[in-house]
Write a protein that holds these residues in place. Structure first.
Motif, PDB file in Angstrom:
ATOM      1  N   MET A   9      21.964  13.192 -23.108  1.00 53.28           N
ATOM      2  CA  MET A   9      20.969  12.500 -22.746  1.00 53.28           C
ATOM      3  C   MET A   9      19.811  12.932 -23.602  1.00 53.28           C
ATOM      4  O   MET A   9      19.624  14.082 -23.706  1.00 53.28           O
ATOM      5  CB  MET A   9      20.450  12.742 -21.460  1.00 53.28           C
ATOM      6  N   ALA A  10      18.813  12.212 -24.184  1.00 52.79           N
ATOM      7  CA  ALA A  10      17.943  12.466 -24.964  1.00 52.79           C
ATOM      8  C   ALA A  10      16.781  13.116 -24.334  1.00 52.79           C
ATOM      9  O   ALA A  10      16.444  12.863 -23.356  1.00 52.79           O
ATOM     10  CB  ALA A  10      17.441  11.169 -25.708  1.00 52.79           C
ATOM     11  N   TYR A  11      16.324  14.308 -24.783  1.00 53.95           N
ATOM     12  CA  TYR A  11      15.288  15.302 -23.969  1.00 53.95           C
ATOM     13  C   TYR A  11      14.715  16.102 -24.956  1.00 53.95           C
ATOM     14  O   TYR A  11      15.150  16.823 -25.900  1.00 53.95           O
ATOM     15  CB  TYR A  11      16.075  15.957 -22.926  1.00 53.95           C
ATOM     16  N   VAL A  12      13.385  16.066 -25.133  1.00 51.46           N
ATOM     17  CA  VAL A  12      12.521  16.889 -25.845  1.00 51.46           C
ATOM     18  C   VAL A  12      11.552  17.543 -25.128  1.00 51.46           C
ATOM     19  O   VAL A  12      11.015  16.867 -24.374  1.00 51.46           O
ATOM     20  CB  VAL A  12      12.181  16.176 -27.250  1.00 51.46           C
ATOM     21  N   SER A  13      11.372  18.921 -25.061  1.00 47.06           N
ATOM     22  CA  SER A  13      10.390  19.438 -24.360  1.00 47.06           C
ATOM     23  C   SER A  13       9.068  20.132 -24.906  1.00 47.06           C
ATOM     24  O   SER A  13       9.196  19.900 -26.291  1.00 47.06           O
ATOM     25  CB  SER A  13      10.932  20.525 -23.362  1.00 47.06           C
ATOM     26  N   GLN A  14       8.178  20.486 -24.576  1.00 45.85           N
ATOM     27  CA  GLN A  14       7.009  20.973 -25.001  1.00 45.85           C
ATOM     28  C   GLN A  14       7.385  22.266 -25.755  1.00 45.85           C
ATOM     29  O   GLN A  14       6.949  22.579 -26.938  1.00 45.85           O
ATOM     30  CB  GLN A  14       5.851  21.256 -24.219  1.00 45.85           C
ATOM     31  N   GLU A  15       8.367  22.910 -25.268  1.00 44.67           N
ATOM     32  CA  GLU A  15       8.757  24.296 -25.791  1.00 44.67           C
ATOM     33  C   GLU A  15       9.606  23.881 -27.245  1.00 44.67           C
ATOM     34  O   GLU A  15       9.327  24.560 -28.069  1.00 44.67           O
ATOM     35  CB  GLU A  15       9.762  24.991 -24.848  1.00 44.67           C
ATOM     36  N   LEU A  16      10.298  22.876 -26.876  1.00 47.62           N
ATOM     37  CA  LEU A  16      11.176  22.397 -28.406  1.00 47.62           C
ATOM     38  C   LEU A  16      10.264  22.122 -29.436  1.00 47.62           C
ATOM     39  O   LEU A  16      10.095  22.423 -30.659  1.00 47.62           O
ATOM     40  CB  LEU A  16      12.109  21.322 -28.138  1.00 47.62           C
ATOM     41  N   LYS A  17       9.011  21.142 -29.087  1.00 43.27           N
ATOM     42  CA  LYS A  17       7.890  20.853 -29.832  1.00 43.27           C
ATOM     43  C   LYS A  17       7.361  21.957 -30.502  1.00 43.27           C
ATOM     44  O   LYS A  17       7.188  22.118 -31.893  1.00 43.27           O
ATOM     45  CB  LYS A  17       7.079  19.882 -29.227  1.00 43.27           C
ATOM     46  N   ALA A  18       7.218  22.866 -29.735  1.00 41.09           N
ATOM     47  CA  ALA A  18       6.503  24.396 -30.340  1.00 41.09           C
ATOM     48  C   ALA A  18       7.332  24.856 -31.175  1.00 41.09           C
ATOM     49  O   ALA A  18       6.967  25.536 -32.593  1.00 41.09           O
ATOM     50  CB  ALA A  18       6.205  25.278 -29.185  1.00 41.09           C
ATOM     51  N   VAL A  19       8.604  24.860 -31.161  1.00 42.15           N
ATOM     52  CA  VAL A  19       9.577  25.474 -32.150  1.00 42.15           C
ATOM     53  C   VAL A  19       9.459  24.675 -33.380  1.00 42.15           C
ATOM     54  O   VAL A  19       9.613  25.497 -34.526  1.00 42.15           O
ATOM     55  CB  VAL A  19      10.785  25.653 -31.470  1.00 42.15           C
ATOM     56  N   LEU A  20       9.343  23.251 -33.372  1.00 42.44           N
ATOM     57  CA  LEU A  20       9.712  22.503 -34.394  1.00 42.44           C
ATOM     58  C   LEU A  20       8.477  22.444 -35.233  1.00 42.44           C
ATOM     59  O   LEU A  20       8.298  21.994 -36.469  1.00 42.44           O
ATOM     60  CB  LEU A  20      10.153  20.914 -34.135  1.00 42.44           C
ATOM     61  N   THR A  21       7.150  22.634 -34.567  1.00 46.98           N
ATOM     62  CA  THR A  21       6.000  22.367 -35.239  1.00 46.98           C
ATOM     63  C   THR A  21       5.568  23.203 -36.450  1.00 46.98           C
ATOM     64  O   THR A  21       5.093  22.615 -37.179  1.00 46.98           O
ATOM     65  CB  THR A  21       4.751  22.701 -34.233  1.00 46.98           C
ATOM     66  N   PRO A  22       5.820  24.194 -36.539  1.00 51.96           N
ATOM     67  CA  PRO A  22       5.577  25.123 -37.880  1.00 51.96           C
ATOM     68  C   PRO A  22       6.246  24.255 -38.945  1.00 51.96           C
ATOM     69  O   PRO A  22       5.903  24.292 -40.327  1.00 51.96           O
ATOM     70  CB  PRO A  22       6.118  26.374 -37.478  1.00 51.96           C
ATOM     71  N   GLY A  23       7.743  24.099 -38.851  1.00 49.25           N
ATOM     72  CA  GLY A  23       8.311  23.165 -40.119  1.00 49.25           C
ATOM     73  C   GLY A  23       7.670  21.911 -40.306  1.00 49.25           C
ATOM     74  O   GLY A  23       7.611  21.601 -41.459  1.00 49.25           O
ATOM     75  N   ILE A  24       7.360  21.173 -39.268  1.00 50.15           N
ATOM     76  CA  ILE A  24       6.800  20.012 -39.485  1.00 50.15           C
ATOM     77  C   ILE A  24       5.332  20.047 -40.267  1.00 50.15           C
ATOM     78  O   ILE A  24       4.894  19.433 -41.091  1.00 50.15           O
ATOM     79  CB  ILE A  24       6.495  19.329 -38.185  1.00 50.15           C
ATOM     80  N   ASN A  25       4.507  21.173 -39.840  1.00 53.32           N
ATOM     81  CA  ASN A  25       3.146  21.171 -40.280  1.00 53.32           C
ATOM     82  C   ASN A  25       3.234  21.803 -41.699  1.00 53.32           C
ATOM     83  O   ASN A  25       2.571  21.355 -42.575  1.00 53.32           O
ATOM     84  CB  ASN A  25       2.352  22.229 -39.597  1.00 53.32           C
ATOM     85  N   ALA A  26       4.236  22.506 -42.166  1.00 56.83           N
ATOM     86  CA  ALA A  26       4.450  22.952 -43.520  1.00 56.83           C
ATOM     87  C   ALA A  26       4.813  21.714 -44.375  1.00 56.83           C
ATOM     88  O   ALA A  26       4.275  21.604 -45.583  1.00 56.83           O
ATOM     89  CB  ALA A  26       5.604  23.819 -43.543  1.00 56.83           C
ATOM     90  N   VAL A  27       5.551  20.703 -44.113  1.00 58.74           N
ATOM     91  CA  VAL A  27       5.850  19.343 -44.622  1.00 58.74           C
ATOM     92  C   VAL A  27       4.492  18.734 -44.918  1.00 58.74           C
ATOM     93  O   VAL A  27       4.248  18.361 -45.988  1.00 58.74           O
ATOM     94  CB  VAL A  27       6.719  18.642 -43.945  1.00 58.74           C
ATOM     95  N   LEU A  28       3.748  18.727 -43.873  1.00 54.83           N
ATOM     96  CA  LEU A  28       2.330  17.936 -43.960  1.00 54.83           C
ATOM     97  C   LEU A  28       1.509  18.572 -44.946  1.00 54.83           C
ATOM     98  O   LEU A  28       0.790  18.015 -45.530  1.00 54.83           O
ATOM     99  CB  LEU A  28       1.828  17.657 -42.611  1.00 54.83           C
TER     100      LEU A  28
END
Length: 127
Positions: free
Chosen positions: A1-20
């Motif tokens: 089941m597809a699920y993304v939490s705020q905690e997972l978003k916080a983990v992925l945010t630095p990598g996404i921000n680096a690309v931006l």
């Protein structure tokens, strides 16, 4: 089941921000309905209209087919962005033939919005 939490978003945010930051693009990261990781691109130095067919500055990117509709710097940016959104935790064990869908979470990339177009700012390249 597809699920993304705020905690997972916080983990992925630095990598996404680096690309931006690498491509000098401004955007926001959000979670939609606990199942979709969303990146909304607001403005940047990439001219998406030159790299893809269309006249307006509002695109909803298909994360599964970046190579079909995008070229040049737009393709490179979107490819790296999707990879950063996946991180080390994303998986897709779906089997469309048996109508079985199992993925870690869905991903949406929006360039501009329906009510606010993407702003191509070539001056940001020098910054």
């Amino acid at each position: 089941m597809a699920y993304v939490s705020q905690e997972l978003k916080a983990v992925l945010t630095p990598g996404i921000n680096a690309v931006l930051k690498k491509y000098n693009v401004k955007g926001t990261i959000a979670v939609n309905n606990h199942s979709t990781l969303v990146v909304n691109i607001k403005e940047g130095a990439i001219d998406f209209a030159a790299d893809c067919a269309g006249n307006d500055y509002h695109y909803q990117v298909n994360p599964y087919h970046i190579d079909r509709g995008w070229t040049g710097q737009a393709r490179a940016f979107l490819t790296e962005l999707i990879a950063a959104m996946k991180g080390d935790v994303w998986y897709d064990r779906s089997d469309i033939m048996t109508d079985y869908f199992d993925t870690a979470y869905y991903m949406d990339v929006n360039i501009g919005r329906w009510d606010r177009e993407y702003e191509c700012n070539k001056m940001m390249e020098a910054a």
